[in-house]
Design an enzyme around this catalytic site. Structure first.
Site, mmCIF file in Angstrom:
data_model
loop_
_atom_site.group_PDB
_atom_site.id
_atom_site.type_symbol
_atom_site.label_atom_id
_atom_site.label_comp_id
_atom_site.label_asym_id
_atom_site.label_seq_id
_atom_site.Cartn_x
_atom_site.Cartn_y
_atom_site.Cartn_z
ATOM 1 C CB SER A 95 -0.887 -0.118 1.188
ATOM 2 O OG SER A 95 -1.966 0.833 1.031
ATOM 3 C CG HIS A 228 -5.743 -2.221 0.679
ATOM 4 N ND1 HIS A 228 -5.275 -2.170 -0.390
ATOM 5 C CD2 HIS A 228 -5.255 -1.925 1.866
ATOM 6 C CE1 HIS A 228 -4.299 -1.308 -0.202
ATOM 7 N NE2 HIS A 228 -4.258 -0.931 1.081
#
Length: 251
Positions: A95, A228
């Site tokens: 991320s 995610h």
């Protein structure tokens, strides 16, 4: 408190392996800490020595001000890692950590360090842009976003003391990640391996493929089932992939 550039403050070695064939430097996600990569270190040692970056403002560095500018943070981390990246080394970032790993890789390659590979996980390519402003919203909206992505045991965020401790770093990281935009200049020459979850609301395959434009080397895209934090459910597969790639590249 002034941010220290002492490597002992920034780098965690959970399973020291000085004779390892390669090192892997891991960069946490927004709100994350070096301890997130303890299982990765355990899985890869002693063949690969894992170094996990600890950003200011969290865990044992909670008294330091977090850094809300990704370029400033990249400058600091590059200075710290300059003396820690002798020998074969690769980067892994998840991320926000993927963007940071890329920017640090650019800086170190400009100084003459050649990386074995750059693994970028759960993050769109630097040239792609989303107008995200979560960092400008209130505490509840920020925490709701974290819970939606499900990266950690979010029940701990119901504890007021823990919330008060983590919110400044979390907001700072979100600001750094959301305001980051690619600045043209020398990219990297090492291979880039991009990893994403097929139902990640933060990145699509279309937004991932332009990572290929950020290297003069090879590009590879791996997709896993999940969101995610797909890597929480596929830790074994991801660490095997990293280990296999590094074993081949470190020869």
């Amino acid at each position: 408190m002034t941010t220290s550039l002492d490597a002992s403050q920034w780098v965690r070695r959970f399973h020291p392996a000085p004779s390892a064939a390669a090192r892997l430097v891991c960069f946490p996600h927004a709100g994350g800490a070096a301890s997130y990569f303890h299982p990765v270190s355990a899985a890869l040692a002693p063949a690969v020595e894992v170094l996990a970056v600890q950003y200011p403002g969290r865990q044992d560095r909670h008294t330091e001000a977090p850094v809300d500018d990704l370029f400033v943070l990249a400058d600091q981390v590059a200075d710290v890692l300059a003396g820690e990246t002798t020998g074969p080394v690769a980067f892994f970032g998840h991320s926000m950590g993927a963007s940071l790993a890329f920017e640090v890789a650019r800086r170190l390659e400009a100084r003459g360090t050649r990386l074995l590979a750059l693994f970028v996980s759960g993050r769109r390519a630097p040239s792609t842009v989303r107008d995200e402003r979560i960092h400008e919203k209130g505490d509840e909206a920020l925490l709701a976003e974290v819970k939606r992505l499900g990266g950690t045991d979010t029940s701990v965020l119901d504890d007021e003391d823990i919330r008060d401790m983590v919110l400044p770093a979390l907001r700072s990281d979100y600001k750094a990640a959301e305001l980051y935009h690619y600045r043209p200049g020398p990219d990297v020459s090492c291979p880039i391996v991009a990893l994403i979850g097929d139902s990640d609301p933060k990145v699509t395959e279309e937004e991932t493929r332009p990572w290929a434009e950020r290297t003069s080397g090879e590009f590879e895209l791996k997709t896993y089932p999940g969101g995610h934090f797909y890597l929480n459910d596929h830790a074994g597969a991801v660490t095997r992939l990293i280990g296999d790639r590094l074993a081949g590249l470190a020869r």
